[in-house]
Write a protein that holds these residues in place. Structure first.
Motif, PDB file in Angstrom:
ATOM      1  N   SER A   1       0.842  -1.191   0.000  1.00  0.00           N
ATOM      2  CA  SER A   1       0.000   0.000   0.000  1.00  0.00           C
ATOM      3  C   SER A   1       0.878   1.242   0.000  1.00  0.00           C
ATOM      4  N   PHE A   2       0.271   2.368  -0.365  1.00  0.00           N
ATOM      5  CA  PHE A   2       1.007   3.627  -0.380  1.00  0.00           C
ATOM      6  C   PHE A   2       1.236   4.166   1.025  1.00  0.00           C
ATOM      7  N   TYR A   3       0.408   3.749   1.985  1.00  0.00           N
ATOM      8  CA  TYR A   3       0.489   4.336   3.323  1.00  0.00           C
ATOM      9  C   TYR A   3       1.378   3.540   4.275  1.00  0.00           C
ATOM     10  N   ASN A   4       2.006   2.483   3.770  1.00  0.00           N
ATOM     11  CA  ASN A   4       2.876   1.677   4.613  1.00  0.00           C
ATOM     12  C   ASN A   4       3.996   1.114   3.754  1.00  0.00           C
ATOM     13  N   GLU A   5       5.237   1.253   4.210  1.00  0.00           N
ATOM     14  CA  GLU A   5       6.380   0.783   3.429  1.00  0.00           C
ATOM     15  C   GLU A   5       6.490  -0.735   3.405  1.00  0.00           C
ATOM     16  N   THR A   6       5.748  -1.400   4.246  1.00  0.00           N
ATOM     17  CA  THR A   6       5.829  -2.855   4.331  1.00  0.00           C
ATOM     18  C   THR A   6       5.227  -3.502   3.087  1.00  0.00           C
ATOM     19  N   ILE A   7       5.952  -4.429   2.488  1.00  0.00           N
ATOM     20  CA  ILE A   7       5.437  -5.267   1.410  1.00  0.00           C
ATOM     21  C   ILE A   7       5.242  -6.667   1.982  1.00  0.00           C
ATOM     22  N   VAL A   8       4.008  -7.101   2.015  1.00  0.00           N
ATOM     23  CA  VAL A   8       3.695  -8.429   2.554  1.00  0.00           C
ATOM     24  C   VAL A   8       3.798  -9.434   1.415  1.00  0.00           C
ATOM     25  N   ASN A   9       4.838 -10.235   1.434  1.00  0.00           N
ATOM     26  CA  ASN A   9       5.053 -11.214   0.377  1.00  0.00           C
ATOM     27  C   ASN A   9       4.157 -12.422   0.562  1.00  0.00           C
ATOM     28  N   CYS A  10       4.124 -13.269  -0.467  1.00  0.00           N
ATOM     29  CA  CYS A  10       3.403 -14.534  -0.353  1.00  0.00           C
ATOM     30  C   CYS A  10       3.955 -15.328   0.828  1.00  0.00           C
TER      31      CYS A  10
ATOM     32  N   CYS B   1      12.734 -20.288  -8.833  1.00  0.00           N
ATOM     33  CA  CYS B   1      12.968 -20.496  -7.407  1.00  0.00           C
ATOM     34  C   CYS B   1      12.581 -19.239  -6.619  1.00  0.00           C
ATOM     35  N   THR B   2      11.607 -19.372  -5.780  1.00  0.00           N
ATOM     36  CA  THR B   2      11.135 -18.284  -4.924  1.00  0.00           C
ATOM     37  C   THR B   2      10.836 -18.862  -3.545  1.00  0.00           C
ATOM     38  N   PRO B   3      10.723 -18.027  -2.528  1.00  0.00           N
ATOM     39  CA  PRO B   3      10.355 -18.556  -1.213  1.00  0.00           C
ATOM     40  C   PRO B   3       8.978 -19.214  -1.196  1.00  0.00           C
TER      41      PRO B   3
ATOM     42  N   HIS C   1      -0.535  -9.796  -7.047  1.00  0.00           N
ATOM     43  CA  HIS C   1      -0.150  -8.711  -6.130  1.00  0.00           C
ATOM     44  C   HIS C   1      -1.224  -7.632  -6.130  1.00  0.00           C
ATOM     45  N   TRP C   2      -1.682  -7.278  -4.939  1.00  0.00           N
ATOM     46  CA  TRP C   2      -2.730  -6.257  -4.748  1.00  0.00           C
ATOM     47  C   TRP C   2      -2.076  -5.061  -4.077  1.00  0.00           C
ATOM     48  N   HIS C   3      -2.027  -3.932  -4.804  1.00  0.00           N
ATOM     49  CA  HIS C   3      -1.381  -2.725  -4.278  1.00  0.00           C
ATOM     50  C   HIS C   3      -2.397  -1.595  -4.173  1.00  0.00           C
ATOM     51  N   VAL C   4      -2.630  -1.117  -2.950  1.00  0.00           N
ATOM     52  CA  VAL C   4      -3.491   0.054  -2.743  1.00  0.00           C
ATOM     53  C   VAL C   4      -2.685   1.272  -3.149  1.00  0.00           C
ATOM     54  N   LYS C   5      -3.053   1.870  -4.283  1.00  0.00           N
ATOM     55  CA  LYS C   5      -2.172   2.828  -4.948  1.00  0.00           C
ATOM     56  C   LYS C   5      -2.458   4.289  -4.610  1.00  0.00           C
ATOM     57  N   LEU C   6      -3.702   4.713  -4.681  1.00  0.00           N
ATOM     58  CA  LEU C   6      -4.031   6.133  -4.541  1.00  0.00           C
ATOM     59  C   LEU C   6      -5.276   6.334  -3.693  1.00  0.00           C
TER      60      LEU C   6
ATOM     61  N   VAL D   1      -3.350 -18.795  -1.933  1.00  0.00           N
ATOM     62  CA  VAL D   1      -2.956 -18.708  -0.530  1.00  0.00           C
ATOM     63  C   VAL D   1      -2.789 -17.239  -0.151  1.00  0.00           C
ATOM     64  N   MET D   2      -3.539 -16.795   0.855  1.00  0.00           N
ATOM     65  CA  MET D   2      -3.484 -15.412   1.319  1.00  0.00           C
ATOM     66  C   MET D   2      -2.506 -15.285   2.484  1.00  0.00           C
ATOM     67  N   PRO D   3      -1.880 -14.113   2.659  1.00  0.00           N
ATOM     68  CA  PRO D   3      -1.059 -13.896   3.862  1.00  0.00           C
ATOM     69  C   PRO D   3      -1.938 -13.863   5.103  1.00  0.00           C
ATOM     70  N   PRO D   4      -1.379 -14.128   6.273  1.00  0.00           N
ATOM     71  CA  PRO D   4      -2.162 -14.030   7.508  1.00  0.00           C
ATOM     72  C   PRO D   4      -2.659 -12.593   7.709  1.00  0.00           C
ATOM     73  N   PRO D   5      -3.898 -12.406   8.143  1.00  0.00           N
ATOM     74  CA  PRO D   5      -4.446 -11.046   8.296  1.00  0.00           C
ATOM     75  C   PRO D   5      -3.638 -10.156   9.229  1.00  0.00           C
ATOM     76  N   ASP D   6      -2.963 -10.728  10.239  1.00  0.00           N
ATOM     77  CA  ASP D   6      -2.214  -9.882  11.165  1.00  0.00           C
ATOM     78  C   ASP D   6      -0.950  -9.294  10.531  1.00  0.00           C
ATOM     79  N   LEU D   7      -0.612  -9.740   9.300  1.00  0.00           N
ATOM     80  CA  LEU D   7       0.548  -9.186   8.600  1.00  0.00           C
ATOM     81  C   LEU D   7       0.167  -8.131   7.571  1.00  0.00           C
ATOM     82  N   TYR D   8      -1.112  -7.893   7.370  1.00  0.00           N
ATOM     83  CA  TYR D   8      -1.539  -6.915   6.376  1.00  0.00           C
ATOM     84  C   TYR D   8      -0.952  -5.536   6.697  1.00  0.00           C
TER      85      TYR D   8
END
Length: 463
Positions: free
Chosen positions: A233-242, A283-285, A293-298, A409-416
């Motif tokens: 998302s634009f409001y958080n620098e964190t990128i939650v990977n698969c 090869c990926t984790p 990838h879902w990015h909240v942009k604007l 497979v979705m990331p755990p909600p507490d990591l959003y």
């Protein structure tokens, strides 16, 4: 004492029976986003022959978003008697079987359990039939209903020659192209199918009609997940990977992945297993063939914007006629979907929170193999609903995503990605005012007389 022993033995037997039932895979499948989705096989006997009948077999893909891709469907069954297939038009049996007892005309197939496949496009005209010759590929019902149907004609011998003596085939199987479908028993349909002539002035009727329903289950397919979801998302620098090992782990599958910058990449991709359906992924984790990838942009005053990117990590497969199903509460107020086709699914009637998207024909309906061109992307513009809209607690991210009918497979909600602590309404207003001042200054410096139409409407923004 003997009575007690008998009761104890009965109880143990009952528990053993229940435990064995729990281990048996369910033949039926239920998809909450497509509760009525199935593949229906219709068997219409249209003509009696001296030793059997002529039938039209039609396969309907009534699934909203699950399609059958190359190398296509494979339909099988077991004969109830000692039937043979004299001829077929629009399809063919994969094996002829032992027809040595026939001296004159040789049947098309003598196997007790034939396996039937579609013929490829471009076959001679005398081998074609209506809705045939697609190489077994069927689109989903929502994407293209006209191409979600396949049919062929079959002439059956050594069977009954009347409604009372003929028997339906049994033990139907369907591979599309791999396992996953469970088919029920053939059920007679009354009244039988009616056929309308091309000019619409005459109607004929089948002598007998049987229906077979096949449903899909990822559990029956016994496959690991094939896609995963990452978030930003634009409001958080964190990128939650698969999630790590979402579709498997590298150490458990030696040789099943290849590094993208490997000097031996081309030789591995074009190796002996080039035609295999088993994915060869980068090869990926997460080790998934597909990542969404879902990015909240604007963030605008009345709208908010999302960028969706689908990346193919599979070196062995192009995904033609792909589709994406997303569940999010704000789809009730979707304004524009750029560069993707869009349709609301409404699996629960009045609740409009599920959308299906797929590529535009000849533009991005083909998701190429892993590499520089192995991705498609679009942006979605949502109108804000004052009663529900918020960026807090991960509300802006999807609840569920399917790719080609497979649950990702979705990331755990507490990591959003969450709003940072400073993003209170008071600070948000300050950011909007600062954004307006910056945009005005830039417009002045570039000799613009009028501010950009979106300038000042944006709060926090990002790419």
């Amino acid at each position: 004492m003997a009575v007690r022993l008998l009761m104890g033995a009965a109880a143990i037997a009952l528990l053993a029976g229940m435990s064995s039932l729990l281990l048996v895979p369910l033949a039926e499948a239920y998809d909450p986003l497509d509760p009525n989705g199935n593949i229906t096989i219709k068997w219409d006997i249209t003509q009696w022959t001296p030793d059997g009948y002529v039938a039209v077999v039609t396969i309907y893909n009534y699934q909203k978003y699950r399609h059958i891709q190359a190398p296509g469907w494979n339909l099988g069954w077991s004969w109830a008697k000692k039937e043979i297939i004299w001829t077929m038009v629009g399809a063919q049996a994969t094996e002829q079987g032992d027809c040595s007892r026939f001296k004159g005309e040789i049947p098309h197939c003598c196997k007790r359990d034939p396996k039937i496949v579609d013929v490829v496009p471009g076959v001679p005209y005398n081998m074609q039939f209506a809705n045939c010759c697609k190489g077994g590929v069927l689109t989903s019902w929502v994407q293209d209903p006209a191409n979600a149907v396949a049919s062929f004609q079959i002439t059956v011998g050594h069977s009954g020659t009347s409604n009372k003596t003929v028997k339906a085939p049994k033990n139907f199987t369907l591979k599309a192209p791999g396992p996953g479908y469970s088919c029920g028993l053939a059920q007679e349909v009354k009244p039988p199918t009616r056929f309308i002539s091309l000019d619409g002035r005459r109607t004929t009727q089948a002598h007998v009609t049987w229906n077979v329903t096949c449903t899909y289950s990822q559990f029956v397919a016994q496959r690991s997940p094939t896609c995963c979801v990452s978030l930003s998302s634009f409001y958080n620098e964190t990128i939650v990977n698969c999630p790590k090992c979402a579709c498997g782990c590298q150490n458990k599958k030696p040789g099943s992945c290849v590094e993208g910058n490997s000097p031996h990449l081309e030789s591995v991709v074009n190796g002996p297993d080039k035609g295999s359906l088993t994915p060869l992924v980068q090869c990926t984790p997460h080790m998934c063939p597909i990542r969404v990838h879902w990015h909240v942009k604007l963030n605008y005053r009345d709208y908010w914007r999302v960028k969706v990117t689908i990346t193919n990590w599979n070196y062995r497969m192009n995904y033609s006629q792909w589709n994406l199903v997303v569940q999010h509460p704000n789809f009730e107020n979707v304004s524009t979907v750029f560069s993707f086709n869009y349709k609301a699914l409404n699996p629960y009637g009045v609740i409009n929170d599920t959308a299906m998207m797929w590529g535009v024909k000849y533009y991005n309906d083909l998701l190429m193999v892993a590499g520089p061109d192995g991705n498609v992307q679009s942006e979605l513009l949502f109108r804000k609903d004052s009663t529900s809209f918020t960026f807090e607690k991960g509300w802006a991210f999807p609840r569920r995503i399917y790719f080609n009918g497979e649950s990702c497979v979705m990331p755990p909600p507490d990591l959003y990605p969450w709003l940072p602590p400073s993003s209170t309404p008071r600070y948000r207003t300050v950011f909007i005012l600062m954004s307006f001042l910056i945009c005005g200054t830039l417009a002045f410096l570039h000799n613009h007389l009028v501010l950009d139409k979106n300038c000042g409407k944006a709060g926090l923004t990002g790419d």
